[in-house]
Write an enzyme that holds these catalytic residues in place. Structure first.
Site, PDB file in Angstrom:
ATOM      1  N   LEU A  73     -10.478   0.760   4.746  1.00  0.00           N
ATOM      2  CA  LEU A  73      -8.931   0.535   5.415  1.00  0.00           C
ATOM      3  C   LEU A  73      -7.943   1.438   4.604  1.00  0.00           C
ATOM      4  O   LEU A  73      -6.779   0.941   4.993  1.00  0.00           O
ATOM      5  CB  LEU A  73      -8.654  -1.231   5.280  1.00  0.00           C
ATOM      6  CG  LEU A  73      -9.735  -1.975   5.944  1.00  0.00           C
ATOM      7  CD1 LEU A  73      -9.448  -3.445   5.472  1.00  0.00           C
ATOM      8  CD2 LEU A  73     -10.168  -1.629   7.123  1.00  0.00           C
ATOM      9  N   CYS A  74      -8.364   2.304   3.847  1.00  0.00           N
ATOM     10  CA  CYS A  74      -7.207   3.246   3.425  1.00  0.00           C
ATOM     11  C   CYS A  74      -7.008   4.111   4.378  1.00  0.00           C
ATOM     12  O   CYS A  74      -7.921   4.914   4.725  1.00  0.00           O
ATOM     13  CB  CYS A  74      -7.673   3.584   1.845  1.00  0.00           C
ATOM     14  SG  CYS A  74      -6.317   4.309   1.085  1.00  0.00           S
ATOM     15  N   HIS A  75      -5.717   4.538   4.480  1.00  0.00           N
ATOM     16  CA  HIS A  75      -5.473   5.671   5.753  1.00  0.00           C
ATOM     17  C   HIS A  75      -5.785   6.855   5.092  1.00  0.00           C
ATOM     18  O   HIS A  75      -5.216   7.204   4.007  1.00  0.00           O
ATOM     19  CB  HIS A  75      -3.888   5.617   6.010  1.00  0.00           C
ATOM     20  CG  HIS A  75      -3.460   4.277   6.789  1.00  0.00           C
ATOM     21  ND1 HIS A  75      -3.047   3.137   6.110  1.00  0.00           N
ATOM     22  CD2 HIS A  75      -3.522   4.309   8.028  1.00  0.00           C
ATOM     23  CE1 HIS A  75      -2.951   2.325   7.300  1.00  0.00           C
ATOM     24  NE2 HIS A  75      -2.979   2.954   8.263  1.00  0.00           N
ATOM     25  N   MET A 111      -2.753   4.270  -4.023  1.00  0.00           N
ATOM     26  CA  MET A 111      -4.124   4.432  -4.050  1.00  0.00           C
ATOM     27  C   MET A 111      -4.747   5.647  -4.360  1.00  0.00           C
ATOM     28  O   MET A 111      -5.662   5.766  -5.117  1.00  0.00           O
ATOM     29  CB  MET A 111      -4.813   3.701  -2.644  1.00  0.00           C
ATOM     30  CG  MET A 111      -4.584   2.298  -2.318  1.00  0.00           C
ATOM     31  SD  MET A 111      -4.625   1.094  -3.775  1.00  0.00           S
ATOM     32  CE  MET A 111      -6.469   1.322  -4.135  1.00  0.00           C
ATOM     33  N   GLU A 112      -4.019   6.687  -3.912  1.00  0.00           N
ATOM     34  CA  GLU A 112      -4.545   8.024  -4.272  1.00  0.00           C
ATOM     35  C   GLU A 112      -4.309   8.470  -5.534  1.00  0.00           C
ATOM     36  O   GLU A 112      -5.086   8.890  -6.242  1.00  0.00           O
ATOM     37  CB  GLU A 112      -3.875   8.995  -3.295  1.00  0.00           C
ATOM     38  CG  GLU A 112      -4.297   9.148  -1.836  1.00  0.00           C
ATOM     39  CD  GLU A 112      -3.824   7.933  -0.970  1.00  0.00           C
ATOM     40  OE1 GLU A 112      -4.644   7.570  -0.030  1.00  0.00           O
ATOM     41  OE2 GLU A 112      -3.039   7.137  -1.379  1.00  0.00           O
ATOM     42  N   ASP A 126     -18.265  10.430 -18.250  1.00  0.00           N
ATOM     43  CA  ASP A 126     -19.355  11.298 -18.029  1.00  0.00           C
ATOM     44  C   ASP A 126     -20.121  12.414 -18.808  1.00  0.00           C
ATOM     45  O   ASP A 126     -20.907  12.643 -19.617  1.00  0.00           O
ATOM     46  CB  ASP A 126     -19.744  11.644 -16.625  1.00  0.00           C
ATOM     47  CG  ASP A 126     -20.828  12.394 -16.090  1.00  0.00           C
ATOM     48  OD1 ASP A 126     -21.899  11.821 -16.226  1.00  0.00           O
ATOM     49  OD2 ASP A 126     -21.011  13.328 -15.797  1.00  0.00           O
TER      50      ASP A 126
END
Length: 156
Positions: A73-75, A111-112, A126
């Protein structure tokens, strides 16, 4: 405002078509704590996998660009700037990761920015796990945002 839940109780992507295009920017931060040995390898660029900071920077940038592929649902956004920076705290063996994402658009870039920090931290983990499997990723958060209907916001 339209509901984000349809008549069947299903979540939907928010309709941003009526929102104004504004310059939007978000800054996120996070940290990774590690042993002195692992930290020293990063600082001296002696990690067996190579340039840890350089690889983590590219991974963070790629994560910001792929955010809509990772988070439902993230554009998908046409980012105009993504920067990922690192601050080395030699006393506490902590690497602070800061990301900045920017665009001119109809929805925010928090969000980005969070994705960039998260994936950069995961990449550090890692690449350093052979030297320290007990590292800790923490304090990932948005610290500042600007643009949009709600305007500017900054963590106190």
């Amino acid at each position: 405002m339209l509901s984000h839940i349809d008549e069947h109780g299903q979540a939907n992507m928010v309709d941003v078509s009526l929102k104004q295009i504004t310059t939007r920017e978000a800054i996120a931060q996070g940290m990774i704590s590690m042993s002195k040995e692992a930290f020293s390898q990063v600082v001296a660029n002696e990690n067996k996998k190579g340039d840890v900071i350089g690889v983590a920077r590219i991974a963070g940038i790629q994560a910001a660009k792929k955010c809509a592929d990772l988070i439902p649902l993230c554009h998908p956004l046409a980012l105009t700037k993504v920067a990922v920076d690192f601050e080395l705290d030699e006393q506490d063996c902590i690497i602070k990761i800061t990301s900045l994402c920017k665009l001119s658009g109809k929805t925010g870039v928090e969000m980005e920015a969070l994705s960039a920090v998260s994936v950069a931290a995961l990449t550090l983990f890692d690449m350093c796990k052979a030297a320290d499997p007990d590292m800790e990723i923490h304090s990932i958060r948005v610290i500042k945002k600007s643009g949009g209907k709600h305007g500017d916001w900054q963590r106190r």
